[in-house]
Design an enzyme around this catalytic site. Structure first.
Site, PDB file in Angstrom:
ATOM      1  N   LYS A  92      -5.328  54.995   5.011  1.00 54.37           N
ATOM      2  CA  LYS A  92      -4.030  54.883   5.483  1.00 54.37           C
ATOM      3  C   LYS A  92      -4.098  53.992   6.834  1.00 54.37           C
ATOM      4  O   LYS A  92      -3.094  53.301   7.166  1.00 54.37           O
ATOM      5  CB  LYS A  92      -3.679  56.339   6.288  1.00 54.37           C
ATOM      6  CG  LYS A  92      -3.244  57.411   5.308  1.00 54.37           C
ATOM      7  CD  LYS A  92      -2.859  58.745   6.063  1.00 54.37           C
ATOM      8  CE  LYS A  92      -3.521  59.795   5.663  1.00 54.37           C
ATOM      9  NZ  LYS A  92      -4.415  60.303   6.739  1.00 54.37           N
ATOM     10  N   LYS A 130     -12.645  51.692   0.634  1.00 53.99           N
ATOM     11  CA  LYS A 130     -11.691  52.764   0.114  1.00 53.99           C
ATOM     12  C   LYS A 130     -10.355  52.487   0.540  1.00 53.99           C
ATOM     13  O   LYS A 130     -10.206  51.978   1.468  1.00 53.99           O
ATOM     14  CB  LYS A 130     -12.500  54.109   0.521  1.00 53.99           C
ATOM     15  CG  LYS A 130     -11.746  54.389   2.147  1.00 53.99           C
ATOM     16  CD  LYS A 130     -12.175  55.856   2.339  1.00 53.99           C
ATOM     17  CE  LYS A 130     -11.421  56.361   3.683  1.00 53.99           C
ATOM     18  NZ  LYS A 130     -10.139  56.794   3.521  1.00 53.99           N
ATOM     19  N   LYS A 166     -15.198  53.429  12.351  1.00 47.58           N
ATOM     20  CA  LYS A 166     -13.795  53.336  13.127  1.00 47.58           C
ATOM     21  C   LYS A 166     -14.055  52.674  14.496  1.00 47.58           C
ATOM     22  O   LYS A 166     -13.045  52.122  15.037  1.00 47.58           O
ATOM     23  CB  LYS A 166     -13.163  54.837  13.137  1.00 47.58           C
ATOM     24  CG  LYS A 166     -12.644  55.277  11.817  1.00 47.58           C
ATOM     25  CD  LYS A 166     -11.537  56.427  11.637  1.00 47.58           C
ATOM     26  CE  LYS A 166     -11.015  56.465  10.542  1.00 47.58           C
ATOM     27  NZ  LYS A 166      -9.856  57.522  10.451  1.00 47.58           N
TER      28      LYS A 166
HETATM   29  P1  ATP Z   1      -7.332  57.590   8.038  1.00 51.40           P
HETATM   30  O1  ATP Z   1      -7.514  55.983   7.608  1.00 51.40           O
HETATM   31  O2  ATP Z   1      -6.251  57.475   9.004  1.00 51.40           O
HETATM   32  O3  ATP Z   1      -8.632  58.290   8.305  1.00 51.40           O
HETATM   33  P2  ATP Z   1      -7.679  58.347   5.236  1.00 51.40           P
HETATM   34  O4  ATP Z   1      -6.713  57.575   4.218  1.00 51.40           O
HETATM   35  O5  ATP Z   1      -8.597  58.189   5.403  1.00 51.40           O
HETATM   36  O6  ATP Z   1      -6.725  58.005   6.748  1.00 51.40           O
HETATM   37  P3  ATP Z   1      -7.572  61.248   5.892  1.00 51.40           P
HETATM   38  O7  ATP Z   1      -6.507  61.952   6.412  1.00 51.40           O
HETATM   39  O8  ATP Z   1      -8.438  60.582   6.778  1.00 51.40           O
HETATM   40  O9  ATP Z   1      -7.044  60.011   4.948  1.00 51.40           O
HETATM   41  O10 ATP Z   1      -8.253  62.112   4.707  1.00 51.40           O
HETATM   42  C1  ATP Z   1      -7.507  63.139   3.925  1.00 51.40           C
HETATM   43  C2  ATP Z   1      -8.260  63.371   2.710  1.00 51.40           C
HETATM   44  O11 ATP Z   1      -8.183  62.107   1.844  1.00 51.40           O
HETATM   45  C3  ATP Z   1      -9.738  63.596   3.132  1.00 51.40           C
HETATM   46  O12 ATP Z   1     -10.200  64.581   1.989  1.00 51.40           O
HETATM   47  C4  ATP Z   1     -10.352  62.309   2.420  1.00 51.40           C
HETATM   48  O13 ATP Z   1     -11.658  62.348   2.115  1.00 51.40           O
HETATM   49  C5  ATP Z   1      -9.587  61.893   1.298  1.00 51.40           C
HETATM   50  N1  ATP Z   1      -9.418  60.383   1.261  1.00 51.40           N
HETATM   51  C6  ATP Z   1      -9.155  59.431   2.053  1.00 51.40           C
HETATM   52  N2  ATP Z   1      -9.044  58.108   1.440  1.00 51.40           N
HETATM   53  C7  ATP Z   1      -9.560  58.759  -0.046  1.00 51.40           C
HETATM   54  C8  ATP Z   1     -10.056  57.583  -0.892  1.00 51.40           C
HETATM   55  N3  ATP Z   1      -9.827  56.273  -0.850  1.00 51.40           N
HETATM   56  N4  ATP Z   1     -10.341  58.095  -2.193  1.00 51.40           N
HETATM   57  C9  ATP Z   1     -10.343  59.467  -2.240  1.00 51.40           C
HETATM   58  N5  ATP Z   1     -10.168  60.304  -1.186  1.00 51.40           N
HETATM   59  C10 ATP Z   1      -9.789  59.842  -0.116  1.00 51.40           C
HETATM   60 MG    MG Z   2      -9.871  59.222   6.901  1.00 48.09          MG
END
Ligand code: ATP
Ligand code: MG
Length: 330
Positions: free
Chosen positions: A196, A193, A112
């Site tokens: 968001k 992956k 990040k």
């Molecule tokens: P950001 O990009 O803001 O970090 P994010 O998509 O990674 O957003 P988080 O809020 O950080 O979402 O994570 C929420 C949950 O979703 C965590 O348990 C994380 O491990 C899970 N998660 C996030 N992306 C994935 C993915 N691509 N596949 C499986 N689990 C995921």
């Molecule tokens: Mg995340």
């Protein structure tokens, strides 16, 4: 009963399929297995640039989505992290037990911070606050995606270290990671992956997307030139990701899907994936909207969740304060 704890960041207007399959679906299932605490981690969300108005809205939209997905606020404490002041209080104590180099090894920070020209100290200490989130509730299980595994390791190390230095205080938490959905990939860039915070929404299937938008995104998902529906994450990451998505939503095994689509093109296969996604995620947007329509009730749910969370958190913080030699918190 075991304690279950997890959180999700209000860093976009909608959660995505990776959040759902990797984490949120397990949140819902685990409600039957123990006492659950689920939070919208807004303290974590300000580690990156944010607008207050947007954050305020996203916290509510996030909570509404969680309820729409099946979190039952009468059973699970559903709350916004910032409403429980014990989180940063314990985090400070844990920061003082964490090595600088140890914190510097966290790959999420490296990823990040490399992508941003504004890197806050909060982004660096994020995993320690996350450890406080977990240890405050004496969590036994933490349902997360694989990208959180390293942070969970740190939480375990900090719990063990603190217990060793000051006497038994924290439960050492276990990550709860489902192998088949541990990392849902971005549809447009299947080596990454789904996130968001990804730069392009093309490859991210948002739960609140219109169904037609979801279908379009799946139709343009990156595959390969082989025209063979087969599971091979190494050489066919795009197709394997779609197989995983179909299988985990439909309950049909990957082997059965391979057999079903033998000799058929990617067009047919993608259409089938789109149907399964539309069937499963289609109703969520409407349910979320209905929950958001009664804003007063939603706010009441969060305040009530925060109250219940705080009473559990206070007990642990009190213990930790005593152990390190502080006077009791007031
Ligand atoms: P950001 O990009 O803001 O970090 P994010 O998509 O990674 O957003 P988080 O809020 O950080 O979402 O994570 C929420 C949950 O979703 C965590 O348990 C994380 O491990 C899970 N998660 C996030 N992306 C994935 C993915 N691509 N596949 C499986 N689990 C995921
Ligand atoms: Mg995340």
């Amino acid at each position: 009963a075991p304690r279950i704890l997890s959180g999700i960041q209000p860093t976009s207007d909608s959660f995505h399929l990776g959040n759902y399959l990797g984490a949120l679906r397990q949140w819902v299932d685990l409600q039957d297995k123990g006492d659950a605490f689920y939070m919208v981690v807004d303290l974590h969300a300000i580690t990156v640039l944010h607008a207050p108005k947007v954050l305020r809205k996203r916290t509510l939209v996030s909570a509404a989505q969680l309820i729409a997905l099946g979190i039952d606020p009468s059973r699970s404490a559903l709350f916004a992290q910032s409403q429980v002041a014990e989180h940063p209080m314990l985090s400070w104590i844990l920061e003082c037990q964490t090595g600088f180099g140890e914190a510097g090894r966290m790959t999420q920070f490296k990823d990040k911070s490399a992508k941003s020209d504004r890197v806050s100290v909060g982004l660096y200490t994020y995993p320690i606050l996350q450890a406080a989130d977990i240890l405050l509730y004496q969590a036994d299980y933490v349902p997360v995606g694989k990208d959180q595994k390293q942070h969970l390791e740190l939480s375990r190390d900090l719990a063990e270290r603190f217990n060793q230095s000051f006497g038994p205080t924290f439960t050492v938490p276990e990550p709860h990671i489902l192998k088949s959905t541990e990392t849902i990939k971005d549809l447009a860039e299947p080596d990454k992956k789904m996130s968001k915070s990804s730069e392009s929404p093309k490859g991210c299937l948002y739960l609140l997307d219109d169904v037609n938008v979801m279908r379009k995104k799946i139709k343009s998902a990156v595959t390969d030139s082989e025209a063979r529906v087969a599971y091979d994450p190494e050489n066919k990451p795009g197709v394997s990701n779609l197989l995983n998505i179909h299988s985990s939503l439909s309950g049909v095994s990957v082997e059965k899907l391979e057999a079903e689509f033998e000799g058929k093109g990617y067009g047919d296969f993608k259409a089938a994936v789109a149907d399964v996604v539309a069937d499963n995620l289609g109703p969520i947007a409407q349910r979320t909207k209905e929950i958001l329509d009664d804003k007063a009730e939603l706010e009441r749910i969060l305040d009530d969740g925060a109250e219940r969370a705080a009473s559990a958190a206070r007990k642990t913080l009190f213990k930790a304060y005593k152990k390190v030699g502080f006077r009791p918190p007031r």
